[in-house]
Design an enzyme around this catalytic site. Structure first.
Site, short mmCIF file in Angstrom:
data_model
loop_
_atom_site.label_atom_id
_atom_site.label_comp_id
_atom_site.label_asym_id
_atom_site.label_seq_id
_atom_site.Cartn_x
_atom_site.Cartn_y
_atom_site.Cartn_z
N ASP A 17 0.82 -1.22 0.00
CA ASP A 17 0.00 0.00 0.00
C ASP A 17 0.85 1.26 0.00
OD1 ASP A 17 -2.07 -1.91 0.45
OD2 ASP A 17 -1.77 -1.72 2.61
N GLU A 199 -11.00 -0.84 -4.25
CA GLU A 199 -10.37 -0.28 -3.05
C GLU A 199 -9.14 0.53 -3.43
OE1 GLU A 199 -9.42 -3.81 -0.83
OE2 GLU A 199 -8.00 -4.52 -2.32
#
Length: 319
Positions: A17, A199
């Site tokens: 991420d 997402e």
């Protein structure tokens, strides 16, 4: 100056991420590590976007309502402080968005003790975005059961203060395509669904429009990658071109798997670079990668994931 060439991944350790912030003359990367509690949130620093030095854990441990897993930190410079947004939950359940602050981008960040999304059963991947008019918004991913394709979607809400949302999230990316399927027949919320996943939002303003990058599908499938939607305003309405897969970057079967959760950083020549994580074919770790992001009349396109040497970003000497 340019550092010459680089080869992905640009950081060899586990670093999922990835989000990169240009601040105080350097580049700071924030990501999810393989540990639990505060050790999950890691930092790196670089002068050229290619060579990175570890900062270690960037969050000061505090009361996290029993959370054991912290995910996907992103940082914004607001006023005279740096504000980190992240999610906290127990493994992959009951995640809520939280906020922490620090006087310096390297941290350590101090959690403010507030949940930004107490009404959501699951909220992850917060992304703060400042509009050119100065207004702040927070994009994030939530579970939605009422849509035609049940699953995880992206929403946006106004940030009234660094630690307070307006409480009126608006839809940005709602699952709409077969390639966004995460798992058929998934048991969730006391029922079974064909679960879709969108997402990892990241928003930027280019070509007179707002562009929301997001990750979709199942990282274990060839269809997984990063796609994009656009809008005339940070709150929408958002439009996405029909496609049979992600439009920006996707898995290269047998070479690079699961490229996703991207952010964008601009070098000193004005070139945009896509920063994302990807798995090696053996699935041993998610590692940070970097590839040039080009802008076309249809929006952003990335030639990656690359695995061979590439010309590096342009960075001023003595930055």
């Amino acid at each position: 100056m340019s550092p010459g060439s680089y080869t992905n991944p640009v950081f060899g350790g586990y670093f999922a991420d990835p989000f990169v912030l240009a601040a105080e003359g350097r580049y700071y990367a924030f990501g999810t590590g393989a540990g639990t509690t505060a050790q999950s949130l890691l930092g790196l620093v670089s002068d050229d976007l290619v060579t990175w030095t570890e900062l270690g854990s960037v969050l000061t441990p505090g009361a996290l309502d029993g959370a054991t897993h912290l995910w996907a930190p992103e940082v914004a410079h607001m006023g005279d402080e740096y504000v980190m947004y992240y999610s906290a939950g127990i493994e992959d359940k009951a995640h809520r968005l939280r906020v922490a602050t620090a006087p310096h981008p390297a941290g350590p960040y101090r959690d403010l003790g507030a949940s930004l999304t107490p009404q959501e059963p699951f909220a992850i991947d917060p992304h703060p975005f400042q509009d050119p008019d100065g207004s702040w918004y927070l994009y994030y991913a939530v579970d939605r059961l009422e849509s035609a394709r049940v699953g995880t979607a992206v929403v946006v809400d106004r940030l009234l203060a660094p630690d307070r949302l307006a409480g009126n999230p608006q839809p940005v990316i709602v699952p709409s395509a077969d390639w966004q399927l995460f798992l058929a027949g998934r048991a969730m919320y006391d029922a079974v669904y064909d679960w879709h996943t969108c997402e990892g939002p990241f928003v930027l303003y280019r070509q007179g429009r707002y562009w929301c990058l997001y990750s979709g599908g199942n990282w274990q499938q060839p269809s997984y990658g990063v796609s994009v939607a656009s809008a005339p305003h940070p709150l929408g309405p958002w439009e996405e071109a029909p496609s049979d897969g992600p439009l920006v970057v996707r898995t290269r079967p047998g070479v690079v798997h699961g490229p996703g959760h991207a952010s964008v950083v601009t070098d000193d020549a004005g070139t945009d670079w896509l920063v994302y994580h990807a798995w090696d074919p053996a699935g041993t770790a998610r590692r940070m990668c970097l590839d040039r992001l080009a802008w076309t009349d249809r929006g952003p396109v990335c030639a990656g994931p690359t695995t061979d040497p590439q010309p590096g970003p342009t960075v001023r000497s003595g930055r």
